[in-house]
Design a protein around this motif. Structure first.
Motif: not given
Length: 114
Positions: A72-77, A80, A107-108, A110-111
């Motif tokens: 989540c911190y790195q925004k790896h959808s 996730i 941390h993310f 919007t996802h």
């Protein structure tokens, strides 16, 4: 990478190798894969998690982040979504908090507003 990872995981099962060993930052192989966006390897590790006994809730030493929080911190959808799909059956703690008292959801955000 996936072929090498699969070979290592199969050897870990056969020879009882510690797959939960940590590096200098306190990261397990699962945490590293999540943080680096290695989707195929994360998926493979989740598939083999129970038979190889991967600790999917392990935390890093300093930041106290799990694989899910790192993804989540790195925004790896993609990662996730894979973790979310397996969380209940593999007992992955999605509510775990890091040193900032934040979960992966924090941390993310919007996802998760889909």
């Amino acid at each position: 990478k996936p072929k090498i990872a699969k070979a290592i995981l199969c050897q870990a099962k056969a020879q009882d190798i510690a797959v939960n060993a940590k590096d200098n930052s306190g990261r397990t192989a699962f945490i590293c894969a999540c943080a680096n966006g290695w989707t195929d390897i994360v998926a493979m590790m989740l598939e083999m998690a129970q038979e190889v006994k991967i600790d999917l809730n392990a935390k890093t030493a300093g930041s106290k982040r799990t694989g899910f929080i790192c993804a989540c911190y790195q925004k790896h959808s993609d990662i996730i979504d894979i973790i979310l799909a397996k969380a209940e059956s593999l007992k992955i703690d999605l509510q775990a908090k890091d040193f900032q008292d934040k979960s992966g959801f924090d941390h993310f955000p919007t996802h998760f507003q889909k």
